[in-house]
Design an enzyme around this catalytic site. Structure first.
Site, mmCIF file in Angstrom:
data_model
loop_
_atom_site.group_PDB
_atom_site.id
_atom_site.type_symbol
_atom_site.label_atom_id
_atom_site.label_comp_id
_atom_site.label_asym_id
_atom_site.label_seq_id
_atom_site.Cartn_x
_atom_site.Cartn_y
_atom_site.Cartn_z
ATOM 1 N N GLU A 15 47.085 36.847 54.881
ATOM 2 C CA GLU A 15 46.038 35.824 55.014
ATOM 3 C C GLU A 15 46.298 34.575 54.189
ATOM 4 O OE1 GLU A 15 46.214 38.248 52.789
ATOM 5 O OE2 GLU A 15 44.167 39.010 52.582
ATOM 6 N N ASP A 92 44.734 41.654 52.375
ATOM 7 C CA ASP A 92 44.309 42.289 51.117
ATOM 8 C C ASP A 92 43.721 43.672 51.360
ATOM 9 O OD1 ASP A 92 45.167 40.158 49.615
ATOM 10 O OD2 ASP A 92 43.196 39.221 49.440
ATOM 11 N N ASP A 94 41.047 45.162 50.251
ATOM 12 C CA ASP A 94 39.608 45.413 50.173
ATOM 13 C C ASP A 94 38.955 45.292 51.560
ATOM 14 O OD1 ASP A 94 39.719 42.710 50.567
ATOM 15 O OD2 ASP A 94 38.854 42.150 48.637
ATOM 16 N N GLU A 96 37.151 42.959 52.860
ATOM 17 C CA GLU A 96 37.343 41.639 53.471
ATOM 18 C C GLU A 96 38.718 41.564 54.136
ATOM 19 O OE1 GLU A 96 34.924 38.505 54.284
ATOM 20 O OE2 GLU A 96 34.435 40.045 52.805
ATOM 21 N N TYR A 293 46.132 43.246 42.112
ATOM 22 C CA TYR A 293 45.018 42.693 42.898
ATOM 23 C C TYR A 293 43.794 42.443 42.020
ATOM 24 C CZ TYR A 293 42.087 41.865 46.968
ATOM 25 O OH TYR A 293 41.254 41.291 47.902
ATOM 26 N N ARG A 295 40.516 41.852 42.755
ATOM 27 C CA ARG A 295 39.156 42.301 43.095
ATOM 28 C C ARG A 295 39.120 43.821 42.996
ATOM 29 N NH1 ARG A 295 39.947 38.273 47.093
ATOM 30 N NH2 ARG A 295 38.851 36.359 46.527
ATOM 31 N N HIS A 338 42.959 52.767 43.123
ATOM 32 C CA HIS A 338 43.127 51.346 42.815
ATOM 33 C C HIS A 338 43.378 51.202 41.326
ATOM 34 C CE1 HIS A 338 40.779 49.821 46.588
ATOM 35 N NE2 HIS A 338 41.777 50.619 46.875
#
Length: 773
Positions: A15, A92, A94, A96, A293, A295, A338
């Protein structure tokens, strides 16, 4: 790895262009990496047949539309897919990112059940190769969780915001998660306003032992100046000696590596970064392969990274500085697979040429290293000092670091501790000076961005991916602003004892500083109060947190998306339907300030479309329309006095004339104090329109004329001009603005060229505004 050499015509879609560049570097020539540049489509404004894009009766069926600026990118991606054997979606990890991958499948006609989906916590060669070796398909539970959040936010925005526009003066919008955040700030502001301060006198002393000075203080405070004065009088001739020394060993342990929330808090506290700036900086570091990452709500570190940190600490600082630790994640829905935010390579010290990014990297790196280091060993010392002829004592407290441990890389963010000289029991001390200073009880502190993030996390409102957006949105909407005031002056009494003499003085100090704090605006207060009165569930902290938990359940596959949406929508829509009976006059009611002695008309303080204001005359008076004026600076609707209001109605005020005889008026408008000459308006901040002199006004007017002259590059006399704007030179005819092409010199533009530039420029689409009821 063998599998890489066997592959050909592989297309990887991410993205972000920066992420694409880094990944392509690791995958080599067998792979082509392209970027979607963020989301490629969003929920439509309206469907083609004019219906709502979310069909609630049809199970919340949602119509999406491709963002117009992404059509070219989609065309390029489709072309690349035709020339590829295998497509890999590497957005990514997550919700989103999962949603972006699903939207790419939908638009690019890829089968989400077969298309390779790869995820990684860091952009390193090893992590990318491992991801390619272990692809999966799109996780539709994560996609549905993202859809649920997006649908809820759209429904609240589209159904509740029009109610706010219609019923609340100056109301702009309402958000499902933003509104509780504003409520938190409003409630804190109310606590501050209701706080009743009290004062007392704190006694501090400076003493010396063998020429070395140190500070001590009286453990108790005196409730009045009289009692403080009496104490100082009593001990003027006293002797001071050490009566006791107690030492307490202590340790201080390092904090866990960063989560999104703690990174935003610490970056705000130590570096002064906003939540938005922190996330932008962290995103760049991640995309360049420097950190994992950004988030995450996990404090976990991988075995590989622990091994790397262990080797680094032992080599750099020695065996005694190392202590391996595992931290337990507080969040019940955090995924331990994570990781916390950490450097991808702990030995890398220089991560960016950008100073902001480098500061954030240093913070992340040092916190990560510190988490695997030994505790600091401290010795806390309390010295009790006897005062002859008095039952009172003084205490001196200090802290000595015996072994710095993790503090070597991550020092405490504190003021310097009081350093004590070497003292023994019965040592005689000399009093250099003593002070009894009037101190005032402090109201609760306003939230900073960091402390608001912590509060939201504690309440379960928002998630790592949303904290920065929440805080940015409430400021953009005008419901909250960053405080600028350093505080108001306040007098404080100081009684000083030196050389057996007592002196009294009154000093001025600042109180109530708002600088850097989040302060709700008048508009924010009115909207928040309205929602609390009529839509309590929307701003209820427990309910908002419960919705977040349900979204988490959708993500884990333990709850159906539509069931959760129905549970929210049914009671919410009932409140919307009942809102028609709310009277606009009942919201933000006017307060009568008094009667104007000249006109005998009432003066009201009330909330208008652009904020709080004063009104002279009654709205019901059909013959004589009321006059309006802004509130005096710092005044509030609830507290403004008649005398202050009358001063505001003396505006506009004639200040004098310009050098060529034009009248200068001073006034206060929507954007602050100004002077007006003909149709030219000049800001006079920070001057007051009541106090500005003719000379000051003439000088500001002269400066404004100079600015206007520099702004005008060319004027063709028919309304067409070439001007210097905020974003560079442009052509205008008063109705339409057009950017000048880069290869064209603005000063050499002819009238014909200017007309052609205007003609070729696209017309801006105008959308009709909904009328207020």
């Amino acid at each position: 790895m063998v599998y890489l050499s066997n592959m050909s015509k592989n297309l990887v879609i991410v993205e972000s262009p920066a992420k694409a560049k880094t990944i392509e570097k690791y995958l080599g020539s067998k792979f082509k990496v392209l970027s979607s540049v963020g989301h490629i489509r969003s929920i439509a404004k309206k469907t083609k047949d004019g219906n709502d894009p979310i069909d609630i009766k049809a199970g919340f069926k949602t119509t999406y539309e491709v963002d117009p600026e992404k059509k070219k990118i989609i065309s390029e991606l489709k072309k690349a897919i035709k020339n590829s054997d295998t497509v890999w979606l590497a957005t990514d990890e997550d919700r989103e990112g999962e949603a972006i991958a699903w939207h790419l499948c939908e638009v690019l006609k890829l089968d989400p059940k077969k298309t390779n989906r790869i995820v990684f916590h860091e952009i390193t060669k090893e992590a990318i190769e491992k991801a390619v070796a272990n692809p999966r398909t799109i996780d539709m539970d994560l996609v549905k969780a993202q859809q649920a959040r997006q649908i809820l936010d759209r429904i609240v925005g589209f159904e509740l915001s029009p109610v706010v526009w219609q019923k609340v003066p100056g109301g702009k919008s309402a958000g499902r998660v933003q509104s509780p955040a504003v409520r938190l700030l409003v409630e804190r502001e109310n606590e501050i306003e209701k706080f009743e301060s009290s004062d007392s006198f704190k006694v501090t002393a400076e003493l010396t032992a063998d020429g070395e000075s140190f500070k001590a203080e009286l453990p108790k405070k005196f409730e009045s100046e009289k009692k403080a004065q009496s104490f100082l009088e009593k001990i003027k001739d006293a002797q001071f000696s050490v009566s006791d020394i107690s030492t307490t060993p202590g340790t201080r342990n390092p904090s866990a590596p960063f989560t999104t929330s703690t990174l935003q808090q610490e970056a705000n506290s130590r570096l002064g970064f906003s939540a938005k700036a922190t996330m932008s900086s962290a995103q760049r570091l991640y995309q360049e392969g420097k950190i994992t990452y950004m988030r995450t709500d996990s404090v976990n570190l991988s075995g590989q990274s622990l091994s790397q940190i262990t080797n680094f600490v032992k080599k750099e600082y020695g065996e005694e500085y190392h202590q391996i630790r595992t931290f337990k994640t507080k969040s019940s829905n955090a995924q331990e697979a994570h990781e916390a935010i950490r450097p991808t390579n702990v030995t890398t010290t220089k991560a960016s040429s950008d100073s902001y990014d480098q500061k954030l990297y240093d913070l992340i790196r040092n916190r990560t290293i510190a988490s695997q280091m030994s505790p600091a060993k401290l010795e806390k010392t309390t010295v009790t000092i006897a005062i002859s002829g008095s039952n009172e004592i003084l205490e001196a407290k200090g802290e000595v670091v015996l072994f710095d441990g993790f503090l070597k890389v991550y020092a405490a963010n504190k003021k310097t501790e009081n350093i004590l000289p070497k003292l023994s029991a019965n040592d005689q001390l000399k009093l250099e000076s003593m002070q009894a200073k009037q101190t005032f009880a402090k109201p609760p502190a306003r939230y900073s961005e960091g402390s608001l993030v912590k509060k939201l996390e504690d309440l379960g409102i928002g998630r790592p991916s949303t904290y920065a957006t929440i805080i940015n949105t409430i400021q953009v909407r005008g419901y909250v602003e960053k405080g600028q005031s350093e505080g108001q002056p306040r007098d404080a009494i100081v009684l000083s004892l030196k050389n057996k003499e007592i002196k009294r003085e009154v000093i001025s100090e600042k109180t109530g500083s708002q600088k850097g704090k989040l302060v709700p605006t008048s508009s924010g207060k009115v909207v928040s109060d309205f929602l609390t009165d009529y839509f309590d569930k929307i701003v209820d902290y427990g309910f908002t947190a419960e919705v977040e938990e349900r979204i988490d359940k959708i993500a884990s596959g333990s709850m159906e998306r539509n069931k959760m949406l129905e549970q929210f929508y049914t009671p919410f829509h009932e409140l919307i339907e009942k809102s028609g009976g709310i009277k606009r006059s009942d919201v933000a009611q006017a307060r009568k300030v008094g009667i104007d002695p000249k006109t005998k008309k009432p003066i009201f303080a009330r909330f208008g479309r652009f904020g709080p204001m004063l009104q002279l005359g009654d709205s019901e008076d059909k013959e004589n329309k009321p006059r309006f004026a802004p509130l005096p600076e710092g005044a509030k609707i609830e507290t403004v006095k008649l005398e202050e209001a009358l001063e505001m109605f003396k505006l506009p005020k004639i200040v004098g004339k310009t050098a060529d005889g034009k009248e200068i008026k001073a006034n206060i408008g929507r954007f602050g104090p100004f002077i007006q000459v003909d149709k030219l308006f000049v800001s006079i901040k920070p001057l007051s329109p009541h106090d500005i002199t003719e000379k000051q006004a003439q000088e500001l007017y002269k400066q404004k004329l100079k600015q206007e002259a520099e702004k005008n590059i060319a004027d063709f006399g028919d309304g067409v001009k070439v001007l210097n704007g905020r974003y560079g030179p442009y052509v205008t005819n008063g109705k339409k603005n057009a950017k000048i092409p880069k290869d064209t010199e603005p000063k050499s533009i002819t009238h014909e060229q200017a007309l052609k530039i205007l003609e070729e420029a696209p017309d801006k689409k105008k959308f009709p505004r909904k009328k207020r009821k």
